[in-house]
Design a protein around this motif. Structure first.
Motif, short mmCIF file in Angstrom:
data_model
loop_
_atom_site.label_atom_id
_atom_site.label_comp_id
_atom_site.label_asym_id
_atom_site.label_seq_id
_atom_site.Cartn_x
_atom_site.Cartn_y
_atom_site.Cartn_z
N VAL A 95 1.24 -1.03 0.08
CA VAL A 95 -0.51 -0.41 -0.48
C VAL A 95 1.05 1.32 -0.01
CG1 VAL A 95 -1.59 1.12 0.96
CG2 VAL A 95 -2.15 -1.35 1.45
N ALA A 96 0.65 2.34 -0.88
CA ALA A 96 1.02 3.36 -0.96
C ALA A 96 0.59 4.35 -0.60
CB ALA A 96 1.61 4.25 -2.24
N ASP A 97 0.64 5.15 0.16
CA ASP A 97 -0.40 6.77 0.65
C ASP A 97 0.00 6.84 1.44
OD1 ASP A 97 -0.48 5.25 2.80
OD2 ASP A 97 -2.81 4.31 3.28
N GLU A 98 -0.95 8.15 2.31
CA GLU A 98 -0.43 8.81 3.16
C GLU A 98 0.65 8.74 4.09
OE1 GLU A 98 -4.33 8.13 4.91
OE2 GLU A 98 -3.44 8.97 3.32
N ASN A 99 1.00 7.46 4.80
CA ASN A 99 1.53 6.63 5.61
C ASN A 99 2.81 6.07 4.93
OD1 ASN A 99 -0.45 7.69 7.47
ND2 ASN A 99 -1.22 5.52 7.42
N GLY A 100 3.14 6.67 3.58
CA GLY A 100 4.51 5.87 2.97
C GLY A 100 4.09 4.70 2.02
N TYR A 101 4.91 4.00 2.35
CA TYR A 101 4.90 2.38 1.34
C TYR A 101 5.51 1.80 1.65
CZ TYR A 101 7.16 -1.11 -1.59
OH TYR A 101 6.53 -2.58 -2.61
N GLN A 102 3.98 0.38 2.02
CA GLN A 102 4.24 -0.09 3.32
C GLN A 102 4.02 -1.67 2.73
OE1 GLN A 102 0.50 1.27 5.84
NE2 GLN A 102 1.17 2.66 4.44
N PRO A 103 5.03 -2.24 2.52
CA PRO A 103 5.00 -3.43 1.60
C PRO A 103 5.19 -4.49 2.87
CG PRO A 103 7.18 -3.37 2.08
CD PRO A 103 6.41 -1.76 2.40
N GLN A 104 4.18 -5.80 2.14
CA GLN A 104 4.19 -7.11 2.98
C GLN A 104 4.13 -8.32 2.06
OE1 GLN A 104 -0.03 -6.72 4.56
NE2 GLN A 104 0.61 -5.38 5.62
N GLY A 105 5.40 -9.34 2.92
CA GLY A 105 5.68 -10.39 2.30
C GLY A 105 5.64 -11.34 3.23
N ALA A 106 6.39 -12.69 3.32
CA ALA A 106 7.10 -13.29 3.86
C ALA A 106 8.59 -13.25 3.26
CB ALA A 106 6.28 -15.18 3.31
N SER A 107 8.39 -12.89 2.72
CA SER A 107 10.46 -13.59 1.90
C SER A 107 10.80 -12.06 2.44
CB SER A 107 10.44 -13.24 0.68
OG SER A 107 9.55 -11.81 0.36
N LEU A 108 10.15 -10.50 3.04
CA LEU A 108 10.42 -9.38 3.39
C LEU A 108 11.39 -9.74 5.30
CD1 LEU A 108 7.90 -7.19 2.53
CD2 LEU A 108 10.05 -7.00 1.44
N PRO A 109 12.45 -9.17 5.20
CA PRO A 109 13.08 -9.55 6.58
C PRO A 109 12.27 -8.57 7.52
CG PRO A 109 14.01 -7.02 5.05
CD PRO A 109 13.53 -8.22 4.23
N VAL A 110 12.24 -8.85 9.18
CA VAL A 110 11.95 -9.02 9.87
C VAL A 110 13.00 -8.56 11.12
CG1 VAL A 110 9.68 -9.74 9.90
CG2 VAL A 110 11.62 -10.91 10.77
N PRO A 111 12.64 -7.26 12.09
CA PRO A 111 13.72 -7.74 12.76
C PRO A 111 13.37 -8.27 14.25
CG PRO A 111 11.61 -5.54 13.13
CD PRO A 111 11.27 -6.98 12.10
N PRO A 112 14.21 -8.19 14.71
CA PRO A 112 14.45 -9.43 15.78
C PRO A 112 13.96 -8.83 17.03
CG PRO A 112 16.29 -8.03 15.72
CD PRO A 112 16.04 -8.02 14.99
N PRO A 113 13.19 -9.91 17.54
CA PRO A 113 12.55 -9.19 18.75
C PRO A 113 13.29 -8.49 19.99
CG PRO A 113 12.94 -11.44 19.03
CD PRO A 113 13.37 -11.25 17.54
N ILE A 114 12.43 -7.31 20.23
CA ILE A 114 13.00 -6.40 21.28
C ILE A 114 13.38 -7.54 22.39
CG2 ILE A 114 12.11 -4.74 23.01
CD1 ILE A 114 10.45 -3.61 20.82
N PRO A 115 15.02 -7.32 22.87
CA PRO A 115 15.14 -8.24 24.11
C PRO A 115 13.95 -7.68 25.40
CG PRO A 115 16.38 -7.37 22.74
CD PRO A 115 15.36 -6.41 22.69
N ALA A 116 13.64 -8.73 26.52
CA ALA A 116 12.75 -7.88 27.70
C ALA A 116 13.33 -7.14 28.90
CB ALA A 116 13.20 -9.80 28.99
N GLU A 117 14.67 -7.38 29.43
CA GLU A 117 14.73 -5.83 29.59
C GLU A 117 14.54 -4.70 28.76
OE1 GLU A 117 17.14 -8.39 28.39
OE2 GLU A 117 17.05 -9.53 30.13
N ILE A 118 14.83 -4.30 27.67
CA ILE A 118 14.31 -3.32 27.12
C ILE A 118 12.90 -3.25 26.64
CG2 ILE A 118 14.44 -2.05 25.03
CD1 ILE A 118 17.56 -2.77 25.93
#
Length: 122
Positions: free
Chosen positions: A83-106
């Protein structure tokens, strides 16, 4: 207009990756193509013999919804919807990299900060 340029740039960068050409890609032909441009938006689609597909639609406000897909050199089908709209370009797909989970302490620190906002100085 800027959104369309950004989408074309992303697709162009993906296409410019240095990969040995597949013999089927060199001889690929367009199976079907549809471009419908209207005052209130557009619809476009493309299918090729080497399994590259693209479909998108947009409205008069510059909002675009679409998807594209291809077969990777490893034989995996890559599909991206966006979706590309007023919120910017927002791609979705299983092959896109995902960030690691936030550590519990943080995460605990962020929750504490949210629960204890700083007081304004006088």
């Amino acid at each position: 207009m800027f959104k369309i340029v950004m989408i074309c740039a992303v697709i162009g960068l993906a296409a410019a990756l240095p990969v040995a050409p597949n013999p089927d890609d060199v001889k690929a032909e367009v199976v079907s193509r549809k471009d419908d441009i209207r005052p209130d938006g557009f619809d476009a689609s493309l299918d090729t013999t080497n399994h590259i597909t693209r479909a998108e639609s947009g409205d008069e406000h510059g909002n675009i919804h679409g998807s594209f897909a291809w077969i990777s050199p490893e034989g995996e089908k890559i599909e991206i919807s966006y979706v590309a709209d007023e919120n910017g370009y927002q791609p979705q797909g299983a092959s896109l990299p995902v960030p690691p989970p936030i550590p519990a302490e943080i995460q605990r620190s962020l929750e504490w900060i949210a629960a204890h906002p700083s007081k304004p100085e006088h």
